[in-house]
Design a protein around this motif. Structure first.
Motif, PDB file in Angstrom:
ATOM      1  N   CYS A 161       0.842  -1.195   0.000  1.00  9.52           N
ATOM      2  CA  CYS A 161       0.000   0.000   0.000  1.00  9.52           C
ATOM      3  C   CYS A 161       0.884   1.253   0.000  1.00  9.52           C
ATOM      4  CB  CYS A 161      -0.916   0.016   1.222  1.00  9.52           C
ATOM      5  SG  CYS A 161      -2.108  -1.346   1.281  1.00  9.52           S
ATOM      6  N   VAL A 162       0.296   2.357  -0.396  1.00  9.62           N
ATOM      7  CA  VAL A 162       1.009   3.627  -0.448  1.00  9.62           C
ATOM      8  C   VAL A 162       0.325   4.616   0.501  1.00  9.62           C
ATOM      9  CG1 VAL A 162       1.766   5.536  -1.899  1.00  9.62           C
ATOM     10  CG2 VAL A 162       1.695   3.224  -2.837  1.00  9.62           C
ATOM     11  N   VAL A 163       1.128   5.342   1.275  1.00  6.98           N
ATOM     12  CA  VAL A 163       0.580   6.371   2.160  1.00  6.98           C
ATOM     13  C   VAL A 163       0.225   7.586   1.310  1.00  6.98           C
ATOM     14  CG1 VAL A 163       1.043   7.865   4.123  1.00  6.98           C
ATOM     15  CG2 VAL A 163       1.971   5.544   4.084  1.00  6.98           C
ATOM     16  N   THR A 164      -1.067   7.881   1.211  1.00  6.56           N
ATOM     17  CA  THR A 164      -1.525   8.985   0.373  1.00  6.56           C
ATOM     18  C   THR A 164      -1.909  10.224   1.171  1.00  6.56           C
ATOM     19  OG1 THR A 164      -3.723   7.953   0.365  1.00  6.56           O
ATOM     20  CG2 THR A 164      -2.289   7.522  -1.527  1.00  6.56           C
ATOM     21  N   GLN A 165      -1.990  10.101   2.494  1.00  7.43           N
ATOM     22  CA  GLN A 165      -2.282  11.271   3.323  1.00  7.43           C
ATOM     23  C   GLN A 165      -1.916  10.977   4.765  1.00  7.43           C
ATOM     24  OE1 GLN A 165      -6.351  12.603   3.216  1.00  7.43           O
ATOM     25  NE2 GLN A 165      -5.897  14.591   4.124  1.00  7.43           N
ATOM     26  N   VAL A 166      -1.361  11.958   5.436  1.00 11.34           N
ATOM     27  CA  VAL A 166      -1.023  11.847   6.857  1.00 11.34           C
ATOM     28  C   VAL A 166      -1.750  12.963   7.598  1.00 11.34           C
ATOM     29  CG1 VAL A 166       0.801  11.865   8.584  1.00 11.34           C
ATOM     30  CG2 VAL A 166       1.238  10.882   6.315  1.00 11.34           C
ATOM     31  N   LYS A 167      -2.548  12.577   8.600  1.00 11.48           N
ATOM     32  CA  LYS A 167      -3.298  13.555   9.385  1.00 11.48           C
ATOM     33  C   LYS A 167      -2.707  13.645  10.791  1.00 11.48           C
ATOM     34  CE  LYS A 167      -7.659  13.023   6.877  1.00 11.48           C
ATOM     35  NZ  LYS A 167      -9.119  12.811   6.979  1.00 11.48           N
ATOM     36  N   ASN A 168      -2.755  14.851  11.365  1.00 17.07           N
ATOM     37  CA  ASN A 168      -2.238  15.047  12.709  1.00 17.07           C
ATOM     38  C   ASN A 168      -3.224  15.870  13.526  1.00 17.07           C
ATOM     39  OD1 ASN A 168      -1.646  17.920  12.149  1.00 17.07           O
ATOM     40  ND2 ASN A 168      -0.036  17.068  10.819  1.00 17.07           N
ATOM     41  N   GLU A 169      -2.954  15.942  14.827  1.00 13.34           N
ATOM     42  CA  GLU A 169      -3.881  16.611  15.739  1.00 13.34           C
ATOM     43  C   GLU A 169      -3.911  18.120  15.530  1.00 13.34           C
ATOM     44  OE1 GLU A 169      -2.616  15.398  19.586  1.00 13.34           O
ATOM     45  OE2 GLU A 169      -3.435  13.367  19.411  1.00 13.34           O
TER      46      GLU A 169
ATOM     47  N   ALA B 140      -3.601   3.549   0.292  1.00 16.39           N
ATOM     48  CA  ALA B 140      -4.255   3.261  -0.981  1.00 16.39           C
ATOM     49  C   ALA B 140      -3.696   1.957  -1.530  1.00 16.39           C
ATOM     50  CB  ALA B 140      -4.038   4.394  -1.975  1.00 16.39           C
ATOM     51  N   PHE B 141      -4.561   1.187  -2.204  1.00 20.54           N
ATOM     52  CA  PHE B 141      -4.168  -0.144  -2.686  1.00 20.54           C
ATOM     53  C   PHE B 141      -4.882  -0.442  -3.999  1.00 20.54           C
ATOM     54  CE2 PHE B 141      -5.443  -4.657  -2.886  1.00 20.54           C
ATOM     55  CZ  PHE B 141      -4.185  -5.245  -3.028  1.00 20.54           C
TER      56      PHE B 141
END
Length: 210
Positions: A32-40, A51-52
């Motif tokens: 899978c590929v990291v398509t978004q990183v969310k933080n506080e 995503a896959f």
């Protein structure tokens, strides 16, 4: 990273340490590929979007194309978000990073599998809820063998109460099975073998999480 996205291949069986035959499901999980990183700070919670599966560019919206382009990857078929992961997976929370099975799971781990069950259309109470029918085939009940029976209403309610088990559409629902043990991981082929059954038909999308 508490999970990964995969594709159900089918079922098989393996022999356990004591010679028992264990029914298992074979899943192609990742990469899978990291398509978004969310933080506080910006989103109010910590999460990673994976995503896959490849998807044709002509079948992808322009908004989605731009989203995948930020991660420097090709359009993907399935996207899922994993929230509140442990700090041990922080090194994987990087935009565009490829995540594989061995990065998340190990043999012997217990995981949960989420999928969409097979749709079975409109079904009666016998198949949908396990009713036994009204009764015997004699005494004029030739067409009542699979009937639901009395609804339990008279002049007072004059309607069927909401939530009563009756005929209706069966399947095609999100199902989560818990505590499935990982029997084997074949890292070079992105294959994971888990004990028991996993919801959904062959080639359906499955989400695996700890």
């Amino acid at each position: 990273m508490p999970g990964i996205i995969g594709r159900k291949i089918g079922m098989t069986s393996v022999f356990g340490s004591e010679g028992e035959n264990i029914a298992c499901t074979v899943i192609e999980a990742g990469p899978c590929v990291v398509t978004q990183v969310k933080n506080e700070e910006t989103d109010g919670y910590r999460a990673v979007q994976l995503a896959f599966g490849e998807k044709k560019e002509k079948n992808t919206s322009k908004a989605a194309l731009g989203h995948f382009k930020k991660a420097n990857t090709t359009p993907k078929k399935d996207v899922a978000e994993f929230r509140d992961f442990k700090t041990e997976f922080d090194q994987l929370a990087e935009l565009g990073k490829e995540v594989k099975i061995q990065d998340v799971f190990a043999e012997g781990d217990f995981i949960d599998a989420i999928g969409t069950s097979k749709g079975r259309g409109f079904q009666g109470v016998v198949k949908r809820h396990g009713f036994s029918g009204v009764g015997g085939a004699t005494h004029g009940q030739h067409d009542r063998l699979r009937a639901p029976g009395s609804m339990g209403n008279a002049s007072f309610a004059a309607r069927v109460p909401k939530g009563k088990r009756l005929a209706g559409r069966m399947g095609n629902a999100r199902v989560k099975l818990t505590n499935l043990q990982i029997v084997k991981i074949i890292a070079e082929q992105n294959i994971i073998v888990v004990s028991g059954s996993v919801p959904g038909p062959k080639n359906s999308t499955v989400i695996l999480q700890k």
